[in-house]
Scaffold this motif. Structure first.
Motif, PDB file in Angstrom:
ATOM      1  N   UNK A 187      11.043 -13.703   2.484  1.00 18.19           N
ATOM      2  CA  UNK A 187      11.057 -13.893   1.038  1.00 18.19           C
ATOM      3  C   UNK A 187      10.143 -14.993   0.558  1.00 18.19           C
ATOM      4  N   UNK A 188       9.204 -15.431   1.399  1.00 14.92           N
ATOM      5  CA  UNK A 188       8.214 -16.405   0.929  1.00 14.92           C
ATOM      6  C   UNK A 188       7.320 -15.732  -0.107  1.00 14.92           C
ATOM      7  N   UNK A 189       6.567 -16.527  -0.862  1.00 11.15           N
ATOM      8  CA  UNK A 189       5.667 -15.971  -1.874  1.00 11.15           C
ATOM      9  C   UNK A 189       4.679 -14.996  -1.237  1.00 11.15           C
ATOM     10  N   UNK A 242       3.552 -10.759  -1.801  1.00 10.09           N
ATOM     11  CA  UNK A 242       2.172 -10.289  -1.932  1.00 10.09           C
ATOM     12  C   UNK A 242       1.867  -9.243  -0.872  1.00 10.09           C
ATOM     13  N   UNK A 243       2.286  -9.503   0.373  1.00  9.16           N
ATOM     14  CA  UNK A 243       2.048  -8.543   1.452  1.00  9.16           C
ATOM     15  C   UNK A 243       2.759  -7.222   1.189  1.00  9.16           C
ATOM     16  N   UNK A 244       3.989  -7.298   0.693  1.00 10.30           N
ATOM     17  CA  UNK A 244       4.717  -6.059   0.387  1.00 10.30           C
ATOM     18  C   UNK A 244       3.996  -5.270  -0.698  1.00 10.30           C
ATOM     19  N   UNK A 245       3.526  -5.967  -1.717  1.00  6.79           N
ATOM     20  CA  UNK A 245       2.831  -5.277  -2.807  1.00  6.79           C
ATOM     21  C   UNK A 245       1.540  -4.634  -2.315  1.00  6.79           C
ATOM     22  N   UNK A 246       0.806  -5.348  -1.469  1.00  2.98           N
ATOM     23  CA  UNK A 246      -0.467  -4.820  -0.973  1.00  2.98           C
ATOM     24  C   UNK A 246      -0.284  -3.619  -0.049  1.00  2.98           C
ATOM     25  N   UNK A 247       0.920  -3.405   0.443  1.00  5.83           N
ATOM     26  CA  UNK A 247       1.171  -2.242   1.301  1.00  5.83           C
ATOM     27  C   UNK A 247       1.368  -0.964   0.497  1.00  5.83           C
ATOM     28  N   UNK A 248       1.425  -1.072  -0.842  1.00  9.15           N
ATOM     29  CA  UNK A 248       1.589   0.102  -1.699  1.00  9.15           C
ATOM     30  C   UNK A 248       0.215   0.726  -1.939  1.00  9.15           C
ATOM     31  N   UNK A 249       0.059   2.033  -1.709  1.00  7.37           N
ATOM     32  CA  UNK A 249      -1.241   2.668  -1.938  1.00  7.37           C
ATOM     33  C   UNK A 249      -1.774   2.385  -3.336  1.00  7.37           C
ATOM     34  N   UNK A 303      -2.494  -9.029  -5.771  1.00 10.07           N
ATOM     35  CA  UNK A 303      -1.136  -9.331  -6.233  1.00 10.07           C
ATOM     36  C   UNK A 303      -0.940 -10.842  -6.299  1.00 10.07           C
ATOM     37  N   UNK A 304      -0.100 -11.275  -7.247  1.00  7.69           N
ATOM     38  CA  UNK A 304       0.219 -12.691  -7.405  1.00  7.69           C
ATOM     39  C   UNK A 304       1.713 -12.837  -7.686  1.00  7.69           C
ATOM     40  N   UNK A 305       2.274 -13.943  -7.269  1.00  6.55           N
ATOM     41  CA  UNK A 305       3.707 -14.196  -7.447  1.00  6.55           C
ATOM     42  C   UNK A 305       3.918 -15.373  -8.391  1.00  6.55           C
TER      43      UNK A 305
END
Length: 371
Positions: free
Chosen positions: A197-199, A203-210, A215-217
């Motif tokens: 749950x770090x910032x 970002x990594x989770x968002x970037x895994x979406x096609x 991304x920014x938090x």
């Protein structure tokens, strides 16, 4: 120390030296087209191919040089999967006789970029309007057709006009993730100890979406316990890189209104990964155009140079801008200097440009090239 791999010529020369150095008794000279000369070429080629295979094996042994399925294997060890291509979907409206129906799986040509199929049967209302959901037949960012584009029925449907219009922009289409982009995510996963749950995790989770490219938090952006995540989708989504949809949370998180469109796709994926107490709200940045006035180009004020300046400034804002962030004159001056223009002067803006609020993101606006 690194291994110096011999070239094909070095292999051949080494074999010839061995032949003439005592490996073969009585051989003191090997001519170019002799039997031994031909053998030397063949053996050198075999040794070179063996070295090539060993070199390939060595490169697959670490994630920073691995390729294809081996790189995907390294990624899977850290739960990082290559983003698969996805198909866009939207809605098209036709004029029709009241009561006319477009069946499911009807083929429609959308925006001149491809065809799609209706995902359900829809009947025209009393006003004669018929809005049907459509999913593109092929994957890729090219299927992200903007609002207002033309659509055509591939085959006539009784009571329905053949020409229609896109009334809900087609979103969600993305190309397969290229290898270097995937590699950067794999290496980022190996650099971290885990996801808690770090910032950077968000970002990594968002970037895994096609389709997501940046991304920014903003922790606690909408109050204590919230995580506001801004995303951009710059690879051909037809909306200037900004996500198409409404901001909000995942469909399964009932503590906040659900997002729609691109934002919902991101929120739904993150919901399966995030800490259970976090309220994640996915948003599109608010575009804040920054107009430029560039004068003094003189003889350099050509169509080619104007296009190069536009491309360079667009790249500056893509690299340096962020929601609520600041872009400094040093960034665009360095980019313009790299064009080797004989002369120019940036009249406006006169200083750094910042987002009005946390959610506003400076982007390139209009450029006035003056005289």
């Amino acid at each position: 120390m690194p291994f110096n791999r011999p070239t094909l010529t070095e292999h051949r020369n080494q074999i010839l030296r061995d032949m003439q150095g005592g490996t073969l008794p009585g051989v003191t000279n090997v001519t170019r087209f002799s039997v031994l000369g031909v053998f030397a070429k063949v053996w050198a080629g075999m040794a070179y191919l063996h070295d090539s295979f060993l070199d390939w094996i060595a490169r697959q042994g670490v994630p920073w040089t691995a390729t294809d399925e081996n790189l995907e294997g390294w990624g899977n060890l850290k739960g990082v999967v290559r983003k698969a291509p996805s198909a866009a979907s939207g809605a098209v409206t036709f004029q029709a006789v009241a009561g006319s129906t477009i069946p499911a799986d009807t083929t429609i040509s959308v925006g001149g970029v491809g065809t799609g199929q209706t995902t359900e049967a829809v009947t025209a209302d009393s006003s004669g309007r018929l809005t049907v959901p459509v999913a593109m037949s092929t994957t890729g960012a090219a299927g992200n057709v903007p609002l207002g584009s033309l659509a055509e029925l591939s085959s006539p449907v009784l009571g329905v006009q053949s020409s229609g219009q896109v009334t809900a922009a087609f979103t969600g289409g993305a190309d397969a993730e290229d290898e270097e982009s995937f590699r950067s995510r794999v290496l980022a996963a190996y650099r971290t100890a885990g996801r808690n749950g770090r910032a950077q995790d968000y970002i990594d989770w968002a970037l895994s979406v096609p389709g997501v490219t940046r991304a920014w938090v903003n922790p606690d952006g909408f109050g204590a316990g919230t995580v506001v995540l801004y995303v951009m989708m710059e690879d051909g989504n037809g909306n200037g890189g900004f996500p198409v949809g409404e901001n909000g949370a995942a469909g399964a998180d009932h503590r906040y209104p659900a997002a729609t469109g691109d934002q919902l796709r991101v929120a739904d994926l993150i919901y399966e990964e995030q800490p259970v107490t976090a309220l994640v709200i996915v948003c599109g940045p608010i575009p804040q155009p920054v107009d430029f006035m560039i004068s003094g180009l003189g003889q350099a004020n050509t169509a080619a140079n104007r296009a190069a300046i536009t491309t360079s400034l667009s790249d500056v804002f893509r690299r340096a801008s962020r929601p609520g962030g600041t872009v400094y004159p040093s960034a665009w001056n360095a980019a313009l200097d790299a064009l080797n223009l004989s002369q120019y002067s940036v009249v406006a803006p006169t200083g750094a440009v910042s987002g009005k609020t946390v959610g506003h993101m400076p982007i390139l606006g209009n450029i006035d090239f003056g005289n």
